[in-house]
Design a protein around this motif. Structure first.
Motif, PDB file in Angstrom:
ATOM      1  N   ASP A  39      43.921  45.178  21.979  1.00 23.99           N
ATOM      2  CA  ASP A  39      42.475  44.319  21.577  1.00 23.99           C
ATOM      3  C   ASP A  39      42.161  43.589  23.026  1.00 23.99           C
ATOM      4  O   ASP A  39      40.641  42.948  23.162  1.00 23.99           O
ATOM      5  N   VAL A  40      43.357  44.015  24.115  1.00 23.92           N
ATOM      6  CA  VAL A  40      42.192  43.494  25.001  1.00 23.92           C
ATOM      7  C   VAL A  40      41.799  44.859  26.156  1.00 23.92           C
ATOM      8  O   VAL A  40      42.078  45.583  25.898  1.00 23.92           O
ATOM      9  N   ARG A  41      40.772  44.193  26.432  1.00 28.81           N
ATOM     10  CA  ARG A  41      39.835  44.872  26.934  1.00 28.81           C
ATOM     11  C   ARG A  41      39.791  44.387  28.617  1.00 28.81           C
ATOM     12  O   ARG A  41      39.549  43.438  29.237  1.00 28.81           O
ATOM     13  N   ILE A  42      39.853  45.055  30.289  1.00 30.20           N
ATOM     14  CA  ILE A  42      40.280  45.147  31.010  1.00 30.20           C
ATOM     15  C   ILE A  42      38.695  45.570  31.944  1.00 30.20           C
ATOM     16  O   ILE A  42      38.564  46.161  31.987  1.00 30.20           O
ATOM     17  N   THR A  48      31.203  44.919  32.392  1.00 29.92           N
ATOM     18  CA  THR A  48      30.127  46.434  31.939  1.00 29.92           C
ATOM     19  C   THR A  48      30.977  47.412  31.799  1.00 29.92           C
ATOM     20  O   THR A  48      32.751  47.470  31.863  1.00 29.92           O
ATOM     21  N   ALA A  49      30.415  48.109  30.675  1.00 30.76           N
ATOM     22  CA  ALA A  49      31.109  49.424  29.503  1.00 30.76           C
ATOM     23  C   ALA A  49      31.562  50.618  31.095  1.00 30.76           C
ATOM     24  O   ALA A  49      32.669  50.966  30.965  1.00 30.76           O
ATOM     25  N   ARG A  50      30.816  49.875  31.828  1.00 25.57           N
ATOM     26  CA  ARG A  50      30.962  51.194  33.216  1.00 25.57           C
ATOM     27  C   ARG A  50      32.912  50.796  33.445  1.00 25.57           C
ATOM     28  O   ARG A  50      32.800  51.827  34.662  1.00 25.57           O
ATOM     29  N   ASN A  51      32.726  49.793  33.602  1.00 27.88           N
ATOM     30  CA  ASN A  51      33.990  48.762  34.696  1.00 27.88           C
ATOM     31  C   ASN A  51      35.005  48.901  34.071  1.00 27.88           C
ATOM     32  O   ASN A  51      36.407  47.956  34.183  1.00 27.88           O
ATOM     33  N   LEU A  63      42.765  51.229  41.373  1.00 17.94           N
ATOM     34  CA  LEU A  63      41.108  51.085  40.868  1.00 17.94           C
ATOM     35  C   LEU A  63      39.788  50.626  41.384  1.00 17.94           C
ATOM     36  O   LEU A  63      39.302  50.516  40.911  1.00 17.94           O
ATOM     37  N   ASP A  64      40.221  50.209  42.758  1.00 18.92           N
ATOM     38  CA  ASP A  64      39.269  50.219  44.018  1.00 18.92           C
ATOM     39  C   ASP A  64      38.269  48.839  43.690  1.00 18.92           C
ATOM     40  O   ASP A  64      37.700  49.122  43.159  1.00 18.92           O
ATOM     41  N   PHE A  81      38.315  41.060  35.072  1.00 24.62           N
ATOM     42  CA  PHE A  81      37.931  40.184  34.293  1.00 24.62           C
ATOM     43  C   PHE A  81      38.447  41.107  33.302  1.00 24.62           C
ATOM     44  O   PHE A  81      38.955  41.867  32.167  1.00 24.62           O
ATOM     45  N   TYR A  82      38.636  39.491  31.838  1.00 22.78           N
ATOM     46  CA  TYR A  82      39.496  40.353  30.716  1.00 22.78           C
ATOM     47  C   TYR A  82      38.573  39.662  29.024  1.00 22.78           C
ATOM     48  O   TYR A  82      38.473  38.684  29.628  1.00 22.78           O
ATOM     49  N   ASP A  83      38.931  40.603  28.331  1.00 27.38           N
ATOM     50  CA  ASP A  83      38.473  40.332  27.012  1.00 27.38           C
ATOM     51  C   ASP A  83      38.828  40.280  25.882  1.00 27.38           C
ATOM     52  O   ASP A  83      40.200  41.369  26.389  1.00 27.38           O
TER      53      ASP A  83
END
Length: 152
Positions: A39-42, A48-51, A63-64, A81-83
């Motif tokens: 469930d972790v999004r980095i 943004t969804a693109r990143n 990762l540039d 960033f993470y959520d």
């Protein structure tokens, strides 16, 4: 940096050869088991969804990222960033923080307004009763005076 709760931000010192999955595992550890690794999004650069980093097997170097030179001998710094979605069904954890503050503030303001309204209503009722007592006392005194004049 955590997207929603800024007080949970933290720093890690890792080499650029560190894989994103290792960073994700450190995030999960940091939250003490209330977060599932799935469930972790980095996100890199900004949220943004693109990143969003979909392949967590890549290294930080791949990762540039926007690297800033650090003032110390530690090398460069970057912000990731993470959520996450909490595993608990707790409404407090699932609610947006700004919504909670707004709801609480609104509730407090309504309560204060209701209390002020009740105080003002009591004050007006007291004034009305006082004026009615004065009027009836005055009418009684006037009637007694008229009656005493009629007897004379």
């Amino acid at each position: 940096r955590l997207v929603t709760w800024t007080y949970l931000n933290f720093s890690l010192h890792v080499p650029l050869s560190t894989k994103v999955i290792e960073i994700r595992d450190r995030i999960v550890d940091r939250h003490g088991g209330s977060v599932s690794p799935d469930d972790v999004r980095i996100y890199r650069k900004n949220v943004t969804a693109r990143n969003q980093v979909m392949n967590q097997l890549v290294t930080l170097e791949e990762l540039d990222l926007d690297m800033e030179e650090a003032d110390s001998k530690d090398g460069a710094e970057c912000v990731i960033f993470y959520d996450y979605t909490p595993m608990a069904d707790c409404p407090l954890l699932l609610a947006e923080p700004s919504t909670l503050r707004y709801d609480l503030q609104t509730k407090l303001e309504r309560k204060e307004a209701e209390e002020k309204r009740l105080v003002e209503e009591k004050r007006q009722t007291r004034r009305l009763h006082d004026s009615q007592r004065r009027a009836s006392a005055g009418a009684g005194a006037a009637a007694a005076h008229t009656a005493s004049q009629d007897l004379q």
